[in-house]
Design a protein around this motif. Structure first.
Motif, PDB file in Angstrom:
ATOM      1  N   GLY A 229       0.783  -1.229   0.000  1.00  0.00           N
ATOM      2  CA  GLY A 229       0.000   0.000   0.000  1.00  0.00           C
ATOM      3  C   GLY A 229       0.814   1.278   0.000  1.00  0.00           C
ATOM      4  O   GLY A 229       0.300   2.351   0.290  1.00  0.00           O
ATOM      5  N   ARG A 230       2.087   1.204  -0.347  1.00  0.00           N
ATOM      6  CA  ARG A 230       2.935   2.396  -0.429  1.00  0.00           C
ATOM      7  C   ARG A 230       2.798   3.019  -1.815  1.00  0.00           C
ATOM      8  O   ARG A 230       2.723   2.307  -2.816  1.00  0.00           O
ATOM      9  N   LEU A 231       2.766   4.328  -1.870  1.00  0.00           N
ATOM     10  CA  LEU A 231       2.630   5.045  -3.139  1.00  0.00           C
ATOM     11  C   LEU A 231       3.990   5.216  -3.800  1.00  0.00           C
ATOM     12  O   LEU A 231       5.027   5.217  -3.136  1.00  0.00           O
ATOM     13  N   PHE A 232       3.962   5.383  -5.114  1.00  0.00           N
ATOM     14  CA  PHE A 232       5.160   5.766  -5.847  1.00  0.00           C
ATOM     15  C   PHE A 232       5.232   7.287  -5.765  1.00  0.00           C
ATOM     16  O   PHE A 232       4.548   7.994  -6.489  1.00  0.00           O
ATOM     17  N   GLY A 233       6.027   7.818  -4.856  1.00  0.00           N
ATOM     18  CA  GLY A 233       6.070   9.255  -4.626  1.00  0.00           C
ATOM     19  C   GLY A 233       5.112   9.623  -3.516  1.00  0.00           C
ATOM     20  O   GLY A 233       4.884   8.852  -2.596  1.00  0.00           O
TER      21      GLY A 233
ATOM     22  N   ALA B 274      -1.424  19.915  -5.423  1.00  0.00           N
ATOM     23  CA  ALA B 274      -2.058  20.039  -6.736  1.00  0.00           C
ATOM     24  C   ALA B 274      -2.931  18.822  -7.029  1.00  0.00           C
ATOM     25  O   ALA B 274      -4.020  18.965  -7.608  1.00  0.00           O
ATOM     26  N   ASP B 275      -2.483  17.619  -6.634  1.00  0.00           N
ATOM     27  CA  ASP B 275      -3.302  16.413  -6.801  1.00  0.00           C
ATOM     28  C   ASP B 275      -4.596  16.534  -6.015  1.00  0.00           C
ATOM     29  O   ASP B 275      -5.668  16.161  -6.498  1.00  0.00           O
ATOM     30  N   ILE B 276      -4.501  17.048  -4.792  1.00  0.00           N
ATOM     31  CA  ILE B 276      -5.688  17.193  -3.941  1.00  0.00           C
ATOM     32  C   ILE B 276      -6.649  18.218  -4.534  1.00  0.00           C
ATOM     33  O   ILE B 276      -7.863  17.993  -4.582  1.00  0.00           O
ATOM     34  N   ALA B 277      -6.137  19.347  -5.027  1.00  0.00           N
ATOM     35  CA  ALA B 277      -6.992  20.371  -5.623  1.00  0.00           C
ATOM     36  C   ALA B 277      -7.726  19.825  -6.853  1.00  0.00           C
ATOM     37  O   ALA B 277      -8.911  20.082  -7.044  1.00  0.00           O
ATOM     38  N   THR B 278      -7.040  19.022  -7.657  1.00  0.00           N
ATOM     39  CA  THR B 278      -7.667  18.409  -8.829  1.00  0.00           C
ATOM     40  C   THR B 278      -8.728  17.407  -8.414  1.00  0.00           C
ATOM     41  O   THR B 278      -9.810  17.347  -9.012  1.00  0.00           O
TER      42      THR B 278
ATOM     43  N   ILE C 258       1.815  12.417   2.337  1.00  0.00           N
ATOM     44  CA  ILE C 258       0.873  11.312   2.143  1.00  0.00           C
ATOM     45  C   ILE C 258       1.529  10.315   1.204  1.00  0.00           C
ATOM     46  O   ILE C 258       1.646  10.561   0.002  1.00  0.00           O
ATOM     47  N   LYS C 259       1.956   9.154   1.761  1.00  0.00           N
ATOM     48  CA  LYS C 259       2.673   8.156   0.980  1.00  0.00           C
ATOM     49  C   LYS C 259       2.063   6.770   1.094  1.00  0.00           C
ATOM     50  O   LYS C 259       2.638   5.803   0.621  1.00  0.00           O
ATOM     51  N   THR C 260       0.880   6.673   1.740  1.00  0.00           N
ATOM     52  CA  THR C 260       0.248   5.367   1.908  1.00  0.00           C
ATOM     53  C   THR C 260      -1.219   5.439   1.514  1.00  0.00           C
ATOM     54  O   THR C 260      -1.822   6.511   1.490  1.00  0.00           O
TER      55      THR C 260
ATOM     56  N   VAL D 129      -6.169  16.723   5.660  1.00  0.00           N
ATOM     57  CA  VAL D 129      -5.375  17.903   5.335  1.00  0.00           C
ATOM     58  C   VAL D 129      -6.172  19.129   5.758  1.00  0.00           C
ATOM     59  O   VAL D 129      -7.369  19.044   6.019  1.00  0.00           O
ATOM     60  N   SER D 130      -5.512  20.262   5.796  1.00  0.00           N
ATOM     61  CA  SER D 130      -6.166  21.505   6.181  1.00  0.00           C
ATOM     62  C   SER D 130      -6.146  22.461   4.991  1.00  0.00           C
ATOM     63  O   SER D 130      -5.166  22.523   4.254  1.00  0.00           O
TER      64      SER D 130
END
Length: 148
Positions: free
Chosen positions: A87-91, A96-100, A121-123, A129-130
């Motif tokens: 469950g680990r992310l690549f990066g 910007a990802d959250i805004a999209t 956030i890597k998992t 978030v705030s």
């Protein structure tokens, strides 16, 4: 050292504000990262253009900020991304990802610079978030990160 802020910096001010900070903080942190420019008489003229750009994209009133905060509280945001084993992310997930993802979930249009991610956030899972909507209003936002 006298500087003009070009971006919002927590605890210092808004874009276009003229601030006075210690030399090392301004020279080694604010100016190299593009958060501020040195104050000069010529740069003083740029303040108007910075403030005009800020007012075009800013939430003007506290009431409007509270309305947007209410929209964010009821919003379910899911972000699908590639993951590796365990469950680990690549990066990491960026602002910007959250805004999209908020826009894709039919939420309000957020400025990525207003999204504060405490820990990277890597998992996979749910993360909080705030979002700084106004100098007086901040809203929590729950992001669910899932495998693509």
């Amino acid at each position: 050292m006298k500087l003009i802020l070009t971006q919002q910096v927590s605890g210092l001010g808004e874009p276009g504000d003229v601030i006075e900070v210690r030399n090392g903080y301004g020279r080694n942190y604010l100016v190299p990262r593009g958060f501020a420019i040195r104050w000069t008489r010529g740069a003083e003229k740029e303040i108007d253009s910075i403030k005009k750009a800020r007012s075009a994209r800013e939430i003007a009133t506290v009431e409007h900020a509270k309305e947007v905060a209410d929209q964010l509280r009821g919003l379910r945001v899911t972000l699908r991304t590639r993951t590796g084993s365990g469950g680990r992310l690549f990066g990491a997930v960026t602002a910007a990802d959250i805004a999209t993802a908020v826009r894709a979930a039919n939420g309000p249009d957020l400025d990525r610079r207003r999204i504060e991610i405490g820990n990277p956030i890597k998992t996979v899972g749910t993360h909080r978030v705030s979002v700084r909507l106004h100098s007086e209003v901040s809203a929590p936002l729950d992001i669910t990160v899932a495998e693509a």
